[in-house]
Write an enzyme that holds these catalytic residues in place. Structure first.
Site, PDB file in Angstrom:
ATOM      1  CG  ASP B 331       4.722   4.639  -1.500  1.00  0.00           C
ATOM      2  OD1 ASP B 331       4.839   3.432  -1.659  1.00  0.00           O
ATOM      3  OD2 ASP B 331       4.471   5.202  -0.430  1.00  0.00           O
ATOM      4  CG  ASP B 691       3.485   7.065   2.669  1.00  0.00           C
ATOM      5  OD1 ASP B 691       3.752   5.849   2.727  1.00  0.00           O
ATOM      6  OD2 ASP B 691       2.487   7.520   2.096  1.00  0.00           O
ATOM      7  CG  ASP B 695       7.228   2.778   2.518  1.00  0.00           C
ATOM      8  OD1 ASP B 695       7.054   1.623   2.091  1.00  0.00           O
ATOM      9  OD2 ASP B 695       6.404   3.688   2.413  1.00  0.00           O
TER      10      ASP B 695
END
Lengths: 281, 991
Positions: B331, B691, B695
């Protein structure tokens, strides 16, 4: 992986076993296999050599006459004869075939104790004292006579059936040999018998030979089978003259003397022996 | 839909809400408004799984056989049949204890996670029966009217019917880090994009709103994503595969040797019953009973170590998975970056300055730009005054960067920037009293305020303004250069454009600042400023400068990324952010290295259309989510394997899943480069960080999902295998290091453990073939496996790395097995055989010194074990009772046991390293190894001398000298292995 067919698998297996392109068998070429086998041959030979060398060195430290340690074998255990295949002596007086094997076993065992044999091979010793033979360890040691006739009624000389035909069986008691062991510390070890569990009156009388059922001191110590070639273990014969008939009587015969242990639970043959007598008509 | 249509559709009334009875009906129909938790495996099933998994089944078979043979012997009335009963009980105990242990370990790590998922019961303000009520959010039903205000969590999917300045933080759902404004206008076909729907589990950042519940529970958008996550199967971890492989291997050896010798012993006319007992012995000797527990302990030790370094591992096996990771899909926000806007660049006096963006900026002296220019003074004043953000009170002792701010991200950034450089912003604002203000809105795109000045002699008002640079520039007629106002001609405007483009091109958010001192005569003290009619000038202002902000990368990340590089791990950035921002961050952290170019870069440099660029020349690629949507799987594979540096921008949750699957299809080709392969099973080991709730499917799909501990949502943490407590990418790298180390060390542990299995097995084989008295008992074997060997094998987990493991490529799942042929052969056929020989020397020594020479022992078994023979003659003519022989036999067991233990010490020392000499690695660096060695010898001493009188255990106090018989062989093992290592170092790559 999951969708391979058996044919694929078999094919793969075949290539693994013998791959014609790379000339490999089980994934290795002949040369590679040769090297591997050579390596392991050399490796294992060296190991075997080291093993042999260690054993050789170890054996060099041992005396051929006396074991290094005798702590596991003493105090002595006890065995009986006749011994066929267990510790139950059961027979019917009227049926000869039931006791004949015992009688044969006794005769066979006592053959070495024939008076003639003993006189020929062994010497007479002084009763009542240990027969200690000094000198070099490697010298041949003399053995004392233990004549069969000492067993009197149980010698099988007069009564060829050792009392079995009359329902009064003789049983011989033998103490295990231990090199250098002097049983009783100067006082001969004696034997007694009693009913192990149950009614005391089942066993009314027992006669012991020789003496009163003692192992004479002159038969000890034992010097080992290499030098003490003709040694014959002394015996005590127990003549069960009056045992309850038609029932299984458990009998325990024990040694008594200084240094004798006869009450260890885990070893029922240490200084004592338990056997069953069953005498039928 | 209009409000009334909505009322009709959901059978509700906006003013009165649902009636309680109607609500109860719907509640009964739809169920409570909560997400169904993923189905948990019942505890008992988990427990039973531990009981039959691995070697347990073999040991159960052994136990059952023991009991059967006990039963038969008991029925036959043999004299000491209890041995087999004991053995069966001991085997069962071993299985149950190791099972309980493994279960306990697993439960412990699951519990850590359970604490994460505990949520505070949520309340919602609902209108029902025309009254406002506080209800638990679970009881919400479709059609309920709910009111939300800033700070609330949205209790369900809601269609807004009225909103005042409402903004929601959708980051957990879509990954957008910016709060989104919400209104009751329908703006987009896609429910995710439209402005009039607020989603379950997102938070309302500011403003208030009222809305109708349109979906509850699992039918909410988030519920659907969550069920998507649970629909994604869990992959087996690489270490689980390795251990399975190992169990198969050892069990295969155990069973085949067992069956082979069963057949041999039957054909040698042993009784079937005896043959079965041999079979049990062989199985017990072959199975490393303690090993699986050791592996668990080693893994949990590493997990603990990783937890200290901020990697909390949920699933123990994930520890190693991280080590074998070959691709990390990271990410951006929060992981690579600090997750807060920070001022990165300034432009004034026609010049771009950069600002300090590190995490812990404290003093203005750290700022690398020129603060003496009067233009900066003016700019700083605007930055300070034209800002509504404020620090929460009571944080004076905290470092500025850690203080909590009320206000949006950009204003926060500016506030902190000003606070760092100017000191107390609040008092400056107090000195420049604000008289009027127009807050930022999306139509005029600027923010304006009017202040008194802090100079008591200067009665002028100061008008300050900030906003989108082009809008600000439109309103300006002059520009400040070195503190002087100069007319804004086309040349200066050009300079502005260039600066603006440059800052924008760096992916930064740019704001323009301007001011105007209102003339005293026109605007006296008492002038009534009216913000609605705007009775003051808003044009012909003086342009002061630009400030650009970015969410800056964490300072540790570039180093971590380059470590990943050298460790052969490909780092891919997957973000929902704008491609330009994504690329800028990727460049600054090194995901795209300084020298590499994307196709677009090449096109720009060569001045040719993008289509003409040879795609192979570009090492980097920035892929937009929109492009990804139209791509076939082949094209995706093509990108994944042809570019070493990849950034995916503007991706949706589903696309993230596709990317992860794409990565898993890749495999490292021979030498350099990657090639895709058709069989999905053999691909790369992919780690994914995330997070948001969005996801979670990707986290689940990944070989190892890494959730963020601070920013992460519960759903992400639930789906992940690991939680990064500090949200820092660099922690992943330390995790990788630990993971690789534990793999190496497990290899050592297994090699150590397997070795003595041969020394345990050989006695049985020789016993059967040569008919010697039994050299070692089954129970004694268990005491080695579960007693003396346990601590040393755990100690190997503390071993330091032999070389720099981070300079190695990730292991190839198919080739670098935990247990390979070489390891097994070396342990079994070389060291194991040396150990057996050493132990046999001790065995023969013990017997010979007691009167049984080796020659006497051969072929003696039947009489030896006969209970009736109590005048068994030894080599010297002495006679032994059965029990005396048994006692001697146990002495032999103990001697054999002690020899194996002594040689295992040597084995332990050689296993410390696989290539390096012990002297290179250092004998004393790993202190735990010495604890292991002393414990090993200590346990052996206790067993021999302390428990030597417990009959059932078959240990005997041993004569002191027998402890040293095997020492030459222990030295041989050491020397032999040193020679082997020397050859390996001299001739690397050969056999």
């Amino acid at each position: 992986m999951g969708n391979k067919t058996w044919a694929d698998l078999a094919g793969e297996m075949k290539t693994f076993l013998w791959n014609p392109e790379e000339r490999t068998c089980l994934g290795r070429t002949a040369k590679s296999w040769g090297l591997i086998l050579l390596f392991y041959f050399v490796f294992y030979t060296c190991l075997a050599g080291m093993f042999a060398f260690c054993m050789y060195v170890m054996l060099l430290t041992l005396s051929p006459y006396t074991p290094t340690y005798r702590d596991r074998v003493s105090p002595p255990g006890v065995m009986i004869r006749p011994y066929l295949n267990g510790f139950t002596i059961a027979f019917n007086i009227s049926k000869r075939s039931t006791w004949q094997p015992y009688v044969d076993s006794m005769h066979h065992f006592l053959a070495a104790y024939d008076d003639k044999v003993q006189e020929e091979k062994n010497i007479e010793c002084i009763s009542g004292q240990y027969f200690i033979q000094g000198g070099n360890e490697s010298e041949e040691k003399k053995a004392c006579q233990f004549k069969r006739s000492l067993l009197q009624n149980c010698s099988g000389i007069e009564d060829q059936t050792f009392g079995y035909s009359r329902g009064q069986p003789c049983i011989l008691l033998k103490m295990n040999r231990i090199i250098g062991y002097r049983p009783g510390a100067g006082v001969p070890v004696s034997v007694d018998c009693k009913v192990q569990k149950g009614n005391e009156s089942d066993l009314r009388s027992v006669d012991f030979y020789p003496g009163n059922g003692t192992f004479d001191l002159m038969y000890y110590p034992y010097y080992g089978k290499i030098t003490h070639v003709n040694y014959t273990s002394p015996l005590v014969a127990m003549h069960f003259t009056d045992v309850k008939r038609n029932s299984l009587v458990p009998i325990q015969c024990s040694l008594h003397g200084k240094g004798i242990v006869n009450d260890v639970n885990s070893d029922r043959f240490l200084g004592r022996i338990i056997f069953m007598l069953s005498i039928g008509k | 839909l209009s409000a009334s249509e909505l009322e009709e559709k959901y059978g509700t009334s906006i003013n009165k809400g649902l009636s309680s009875s109607r609500a109860a009906e719907i509640l009964a129909r739809d169920g409570p408004n909560s997400l169904t938790p993923p189905k948990a495996t019942p505890e008992i099933v988990k427990f039973l799984k531990q009981m039959v998994g691995g070697f347990s089944i073999l040991l159960w078979i052994g136990a059952v056989f023991s009991w059967i043979s006990f039963g038969i012997q008991f029925a036959q009335g043999a004299e000491s049949p209890f041995d087999n009963l004991y053995l069966g009980v001991v085997l069962a105990l071993v299985v149950i204890l190791t099972g309980i242990f493994a279960y306990y370990q697993e439960a412990k790590s699951t519990n850590i996670m359970a604490s994460f998922s505990k949520m505070i019961p949520q309340q919602a303000l609902v209108i029902r029966d025309a009254e406002k009520k506080e209800l638990p959010a679970e009881q919400l039903v479709v059609g309920d009217i709910v009111e939300i205000k800033g700070g609330d969590r949205i209790p369900a999917d809601i269609r807004l019917i009225s909103a005042q300045g409402c903004k929601v933080d959708n980051s957990s759902l879509t990954g957008e880090s910016e709060p989104q404004s919400r209104s009751c206008d329908f703006t987009h076909e896609n429910p995710l994009e439209t402005k009039n729907i607020a989603f379950y589990s997102t938070t309302c950042v500011e403003g208030t709103a009222t809305g109708i519940v349109i979906n509850t529970g699992d039918r909410t958008v988030i519920g659907r994503i969550a069920s998507l996550a649970s629909g994604v199967g869990n992959e087996k971890t690489p270490i689980a595969i390795e251990i399975e492989h190992f169990v198969y291997l050892v069990a295969g050896v155990a069973i085949s040797i067992g069956v082979l010798f069963f057949i041999i012993s039957v054909s040698m006319r042993y009784k079937i019953l005896d043959s079965i007992i041999f079979l049990i012995g062989i199985i017990v000797a072959n199975v490393p009973e303690g090993l699986l527990a050791t592996v668990t302990v080693s893994l949990s030790l590493t997990a603990k170590r990783m937890a200290k370094k901020n990697c909390l591992v949920k699933n123990l096996e994930a520890v190693e998975t991280l080590g074998s990771t070959s691709i990390i899909c990271s990410d951006k926000t929060g992981t690579l970056t600090q997750n807060r806007m920070t001022v990165a660049h300034l432009w004034f006096d026609n010049q771009i300055y950069s600002a300090d963006t590190s995490e812990d900026q404290t003093s203005k002296y750290a700022q690398p730009f020129d603060q003496s220019s009067p233009s900066w003074t003016a700019l700083s004043k605007i930055v300070t005054l034209c800002n509504r953000a404020e620090f929460r009170p009571g944080q004076e002792n905290l470092p500025i960067m850690k203080r909590v701010v009320v206000g949006d991200a950009s204003e926060t950034a500016l506030l902190k920037f000003a606070e760092v450089i100017l000191g107390d912003v609040m008092s400056i604002r107090a000195q420049n009293k604000k008289v009027a203000e127009i807050p930022f809105n999306s139509t005029n795109k600027f923010q304006l305020s009017i202040h008194e000045t802090d100079d008591p002699n200067d009665k002028r008002f100061l008008l300050v303004m900030k906003g989108a640079p082009e809008r600000i520039l439109e309103r300006c007629s002059t520009i400040m250069i070195n503190g002087k106002e100069e007319p804004l001609d086309s040349e200066k405007a050009e300079a502005f454009q260039t600066a603006y483009m440059e800052l924008g091109g760096m992916g930064e958010r740019v704001l323009g600042f301007c001011h105007l001192y209102l003339p005293e005569n026109e605007f006296p003290d008492t002038y009534p400023f009216d913000t609605d009619s705007m009775n003051f000038p808003t044009s012909n202002l003086c342009f002061v400068g630009l400030l650009s902000m970015i969410d800056p990368p964490r300072s540790t990340v570039p180093d971590a990324v380059s470590k990943c590089r050298s460790a052969g791990i490909k780092v891919i950035m997957v973000t929902g952010d704008h491609p330009i921002t994504a690329k800028a961050i990727a460049k600054s952290v090194g995901i795209i290295s300084a020298t590499s170019e994307t196709v677009e870069d090449i096109a720009k440099r060569l001045n040719i259309p993008v289509e003409q660029v040879n795609r192979r020349e570009a090492t980097a690629a920035v892929v937009n989510g929109m492009e990804l949507k139209d791509m076939s799987l082949q094209q995706l594979d093509d990108i994944l394997c042809n570019h070493s540096e990849i950034v995916f921008a503007r991706t949706s949750p589903q696309q993230k899943l596709i990317i992860v699957e794409g990565c898993q299809r890749q495999v490292r080709g021979q030498g350099k480069g990657w090639k895709p392969i058709s069989q999905a099973l053999q691909g790369a080991v992919v780690a994914v960080t995330g997070d948001g709730v969005n996801d979670s499917p990707a986290l689940k799909k990944a070989d190892i999902g890494i959730a963020m501990g601070i920013a992460g949502s519960d759903a992400a943490k639930n789906a992940a295998d690991m939680v990064l407590l500090d949200d820092n990418f660099a922690s992943i790298v330390t995790g990788v290091e630990e993971g690789r180390l534990i793999f190496d060390n497990l290899k050592k542990t297994i090699a150590y453990t397997l070795t003595k299995n041969i020394a345990e097995l050989c006695p049985f084989l020789i016993y059967i073939i040569a008919s010697i008295p039994m050299p070692i008992g089954t129970i004694t074997i268990l005491f080695i496996d579960l007693g003396t060997d346990i601590i040393p094998s755990v100690a190997l987990a503390y071993e330091k790395a032999e070389s720099d493991i981070m300079n190695r490529r990730p292991r190839n799942k198919k080739k670098d097995r935990l247990v390979n042929e070489q390891l097994a052969v070396y342990s079994y056929l070389q060291i194991g055989i040396i150990q057996s020989v050493g132990a046999f020397v001790t065995y023969f020594t013990v017997y010979a010194e007691q009167g049984f020479l080796p020659s006497t022992l051969l072929g003696v078994r039947v009489d030896w074990e006969n209970n009736a023979i109590n005048d068994f003659e030894d080599s010297y003519g002495q006679e032994w009772t059965k029990y005396q022989r048994m006692y001697l036999q146990w002495t032999g067991y103990t001697a054999f046991f002690v020899s194996i233990t002594i040689q295992q010490v040597a084995d332990l020392i050689i296993r410390k390293t696989r290539r390096n000499s012990i002297f290179q690695q250092g004998l004393f660096r790993n202190k735990v190894i010495w604890v292991g060695i002393f414990s090993q010898i200590g346990i052996a001493l206790i067993l021999s001398y302390g428990l030597g009188h417990v009959t059932a255990l078959n240990f005997i106090p041993l004569r002191f000298q027998y402890w040293f018989v095997a020492v030459p062989f222990a030295i041989l093992i050491w020397v032999y292995d040193e020679v082997r290592k020397l050859f390996i170092r001299r001739y690397p790559g050969s056999k």
